[in-house]
Design a protein around this motif. Structure first.
Motif, PDB file in Angstrom:
ATOM      1  N   PRO A 110       0.819  -1.226   0.000  1.00 34.24           N
ATOM      2  CA  PRO A 110       0.000   0.000   0.000  1.00 34.24           C
ATOM      3  C   PRO A 110       0.849   1.271   0.000  1.00 34.24           C
ATOM      4  O   PRO A 110       0.329   2.368  -0.202  1.00 34.24           O
TER       5      PRO A 110
ATOM      6  N   ALA B 234       3.023   1.926  -2.197  1.00 37.28           N
ATOM      7  CA  ALA B 234       3.415   2.232  -3.571  1.00 37.28           C
ATOM      8  C   ALA B 234       2.764   3.519  -4.065  1.00 37.28           C
ATOM      9  O   ALA B 234       1.606   3.788  -3.778  1.00 37.28           O
TER      10      ALA B 234
ATOM     11  N   PHE C 251       1.299   5.924  -7.046  1.00 39.70           N
ATOM     12  CA  PHE C 251       0.598   5.672  -8.302  1.00 39.70           C
ATOM     13  C   PHE C 251       0.870   6.783  -9.297  1.00 39.70           C
ATOM     14  O   PHE C 251       0.803   7.956  -8.942  1.00 39.70           O
TER      15      PHE C 251
ATOM     16  N   PRO D 184      -8.593  -3.810  -2.891  1.00 46.38           N
ATOM     17  CA  PRO D 184      -9.465  -4.394  -3.910  1.00 46.38           C
ATOM     18  C   PRO D 184      -9.275  -5.916  -4.037  1.00 46.38           C
ATOM     19  O   PRO D 184     -10.215  -6.630  -4.341  1.00 46.38           O
ATOM     20  N   ASP D 185      -8.047  -6.390  -3.792  1.00 46.97           N
ATOM     21  CA  ASP D 185      -7.809  -7.821  -3.927  1.00 46.97           C
ATOM     22  C   ASP D 185      -8.481  -8.618  -2.812  1.00 46.97           C
ATOM     23  O   ASP D 185      -8.648  -9.820  -2.907  1.00 46.97           O
TER      24      ASP D 185
ATOM     25  N   ALA E 282      -0.412   6.922  -3.018  1.00 49.67           N
ATOM     26  CA  ALA E 282      -0.427   5.610  -2.369  1.00 49.67           C
ATOM     27  C   ALA E 282      -1.714   5.476  -1.558  1.00 49.67           C
ATOM     28  O   ALA E 282      -2.180   6.432  -0.951  1.00 49.67           O
ATOM     29  N   VAL E 283      -2.275   4.248  -1.546  1.00 50.65           N
ATOM     30  CA  VAL E 283      -3.541   4.064  -0.855  1.00 50.65           C
ATOM     31  C   VAL E 283      -3.277   3.685   0.596  1.00 50.65           C
ATOM     32  O   VAL E 283      -3.417   2.537   0.996  1.00 50.65           O
ATOM     33  N   GLN E 284      -2.855   4.622   1.392  1.00 54.19           N
ATOM     34  CA  GLN E 284      -2.667   4.388   2.815  1.00 54.19           C
ATOM     35  C   GLN E 284      -2.967   5.694   3.541  1.00 54.19           C
ATOM     36  O   GLN E 284      -2.727   6.764   2.997  1.00 54.19           O
TER      37      GLN E 284
ATOM     38  N   LEU F  31      -8.417   8.548 -10.603  1.00 56.35           N
ATOM     39  CA  LEU F  31      -7.681   7.315 -10.891  1.00 56.35           C
ATOM     40  C   LEU F  31      -8.606   6.130 -11.126  1.00 56.35           C
ATOM     41  O   LEU F  31      -8.287   5.224 -11.877  1.00 56.35           O
TER      42      LEU F  31
ATOM     43  N   SER G  16     -12.215   2.396 -14.216  1.00 57.98           N
ATOM     44  CA  SER G  16     -12.467   0.977 -13.989  1.00 57.98           C
ATOM     45  C   SER G  16     -13.894   0.620 -14.408  1.00 57.98           C
ATOM     46  O   SER G  16     -14.709   1.473 -14.738  1.00 57.98           O
ATOM     47  N   ASP G  17     -14.177  -0.659 -14.365  1.00 56.39           N
ATOM     48  CA  ASP G  17     -15.454  -1.186 -14.843  1.00 56.39           C
ATOM     49  C   ASP G  17     -16.646  -0.544 -14.118  1.00 56.39           C
ATOM     50  O   ASP G  17     -16.659  -0.454 -12.903  1.00 56.39           O
TER      51      ASP G  17
ATOM     52  N   GLU H 290     -19.534  -1.662 -13.484  1.00 56.11           N
ATOM     53  CA  GLU H 290     -20.302  -2.535 -12.608  1.00 56.11           C
ATOM     54  C   GLU H 290     -19.573  -2.834 -11.306  1.00 56.11           C
ATOM     55  O   GLU H 290     -20.162  -3.338 -10.361  1.00 56.11           O
TER      56      GLU H 290
ATOM     57  N   GLU I  27     -15.510  -1.114  -7.068  1.00 56.99           N
ATOM     58  CA  GLU I  27     -14.447  -0.118  -7.112  1.00 56.99           C
ATOM     59  C   GLU I  27     -14.978   1.192  -7.690  1.00 56.99           C
ATOM     60  O   GLU I  27     -14.761   2.266  -7.151  1.00 56.99           O
ATOM     61  N   PHE I  28     -15.726   1.044  -8.789  1.00 57.61           N
ATOM     62  CA  PHE I  28     -16.278   2.219  -9.449  1.00 57.61           C
ATOM     63  C   PHE I  28     -17.315   2.884  -8.558  1.00 57.61           C
ATOM     64  O   PHE I  28     -17.384   4.103  -8.471  1.00 57.61           O
TER      65      PHE I  28
END
Lengths: 277, 284
Positions: A180, A182, A184, B51-52, B220-222, B240, B244-245, B247, B250-251
């Motif tokens: 996390p 990283a 972007f 997301p994972d 960074a996503v933190q 960002l 994305s999709d 549906e 995330e969107f």
């Protein structure tokens, strides 16, 4: 000095135009007498080729307007599917779901590698795959562990709409974790400029973008170059696609056909990609 | 007759723009409804973004925005007070006129220019200065944001400084007070609500800015824990993820971001209005 470079560049460009207009005129004949606009968006790896092709076409026939935008593969597929652009580029094959939902027709015109890059000042220029996975997962966080400076490793990655990221994540990281921490960035071009500015950074770009401002990293003993991608010894590679909604017609068809002409193939090769028929 | 028509016209324009604002909010709530209904909305505000692992929380982005925007305003505030004082009270000559022109010009510079300059000048500087990190961090983004919001703040402060009644100033002069005394005892206390309004408006601008954070905060996503951490703002997150999709969850998280931004901006506007109301009542 700057003036000289500028003049040189100008001379080079006019030479290109001149050569383009005389030697390869045959490949551009399809655009004779046409007028209208082509809108292109999506994959950022494609941009150098798109720009060069657009420049030649618009010089040959000023009645044609071609606009090129980035955004990433996801944007390209979505925008062409929604009818916002004529050609949506993607650096990955659209998924079956996307193809079915948008009735996409795909045109793969090049093969491109995704190379890991560091700053040229970084002594670490060779990694194994497991080291790479540990670096991106944040398990290895200092260059010292790898024989470099005693500095923290700055990770750079791309957002989810990037085809380059999708290929890198799948093939180089085996869908492993990305820390996390990283950072972007939003395009191949931006990736190149942040890594060339950050002596302790590591990122990944389309092989076509690798030049002297960034240093390619040897992965498991293989350097990412045009040749190693072509022979298949460098494994992290993907096709570059231009997608249209339904079969292309008119100018859009001419543009895509142009990419497959000898001149188009030459442009693709000169920008660091491997043209495919 | 003409007056009637004009009045009608203006009324229609006002109604349209007000309706659009309300509609935008309705649109976001409508599209974010699946999230709100499932009770996920408040989870989204507190969860991390993985997301994972099927977690699409926007907590890191909310924190990133709050940190970067408020630090930006904190950095810009003293700078702006100083500049405004110089322009309208301390120096009344040619220098103050030039400075005012420069500041006015600065309000028109597109944010992408600031982002670009920050990326190539400030980021390497911050990286070398602190000997660690990538230089793309909360601090770099806040400094650039401070430069972005300062001109607006300065002009706002200058306006409110100059609306202090002239007779008060003359009174200070006749009592033999210095310019600094005039500033500290008359001008600043007299334009208190103007200063607060300027601050809040700048905070709104800092909150809503996209490009600076997108280009130099690192994304960074933190949730940032230090000034040198890379962070992502709500606006940068929208930019960002928008690709994305449609549906995907995330969107849909975009709408949660949109709602948070909207509600925050509305609160700021309400705050500004209440300052204006309070100062009007004081003057009466």
């Amino acid at each position: 000095m700057r003036k000289k470079v500028f003049a040189g560049g100008l001379a080079l460009i006019s030479l290109f135009i001149f050569v383009g207009a005389t030697v390869y005129a045959g490949d551009l004949d399809a655009f004779k007498g046409e007028r209208g606009a082509i809108k292109i968006a999506g994959g950022t790896a494609h941009i150098p080729v798109m720009k060069e092709a657009a420049k030649r076409i618009m010089t040959f026939n000023p009645d044609i307007q071609i606009s090129i935008a980035g955004g990433g593969s996801g944007v390209g597929i979505k925008q062409v599917g929604d009818g916002l652009v004529d050609i949506g580029n993607s650096g990955r094959k659209p998924t079956d779901d996307e193809i079915a939902r948008y009735d996409l027709k795909m045109f793969k015109w090049a093969v491109d590698g995704v190379g890991i890059v560091v700053n040229p000042r970084n002594p670490v220029k060779s990694l194994t795959k497991s080291q790479l996975m540990d670096i991106f997962a944040g398990k290895i966080n200092s260059w010292k562990t790898l024989g470099g400076a005693d500095k923290e490793i700055n990770l750079y990655t791309r957002d989810k709409s990037s085809g380059t990221r999708a290929v890198f994540w799948k093939m180089a990281l085996s869908k492993g974790e990305v820390s996390p921490k990283a950072n972007f960035v939003v395009s191949n071009g931006a990736m190149k400029s942040v890594v060339s500015n950050d002596p302790y950074g590591i990122g990944y770009v389309s092989v076509g973008y690798i030049d002297s401002t960034v240093a390619p990293v040897t992965l498991d003993g293989v350097v990412p170059t045009l040749d190693t991608v072509k022979t298949g010894t460098y494994k992290i590679a993907r096709g570059l696609y231009s997608n249209t909604k339904g079969d292309p017609t008119g100018l859009t068809k001419d543009f895509i056909d142009y990419l497959y002409t000898p001149e188009g193939q030459k442009i693709i090769a000169s920008k660091g990609f491997i043209p495919v028929k | 007759m003409l007056g009637k028509i004009t009045e009608r016209l203006f009324f229609i324009c006002a109604t349209i723009s007000a309706t659009i604002t309300v509609l935008i909010f309705g649109f976001m709530v409508f599209l974010g409804l699946p999230l709100i209904k499932g009770g996920q909305f408040f989870h989204l505000l507190t969860q991390p973004w993985l997301p994972d692992h099927n977690l699409y929380g926007i907590y890191p982005m909310v924190m990133g925005t709050v940190f970067i925007a408020s630090l930006g305003v904190v950095l810009a505030f003293p700078l702006s007070i100083g500049c405004a004082s110089l322009i309208s009270v301390i120096d009344g000559g040619i220098f103050s006129r030039i400075l005012r022109r420069v500041v006015q010009m600065m309000t028109g510079i597109p944010t992408v220019i600031y982002g670009f300059v920050g990326l190539f000048l400030l980021v390497p500087f911050v990286r070398e200065l602190f000997m660690g990190g990538s230089g793309m961090c909360v601090l770099s983004a806040s400094i650039m944001l401070a430069i972005l919001v300062a001109p607006t703040m300065i002009l706002f402060f200058v306006d409110s400084f100059e609306s202090v009644p002239k007779s008060y100033m003359q009174a200070v002069d006749s009592l033999g007070g210095s310019k600094v005394q005039k500033l500290i005892y008359i001008v600043i206390p007299g334009s208190w609500s103007g200063i607060m309004t300027g601050l809040v408006l700048s905070l709104g601008r800092a909150f809503g800015d996209t490009l600076i954070a997108l280009m130099i905060a690192g994304n960074a996503v933190q949730a940032p824990s230090s000034l040198l951490d890379s962070a992502r703002t709500l606006t940068a997150h929208i930019a960002l993820v928008i690709a994305s999709d449609y549906e995907s969850l995330e969107f849909k998280s975009i709408f949660a971001c949109g709602i948070v931004l909207y509600v925050f901006t509305t609160l700021l506007v309400v705050l500004v209005r209440s300052f204006g109301y309070a100062s009007r009542r004081n003057n009466e």
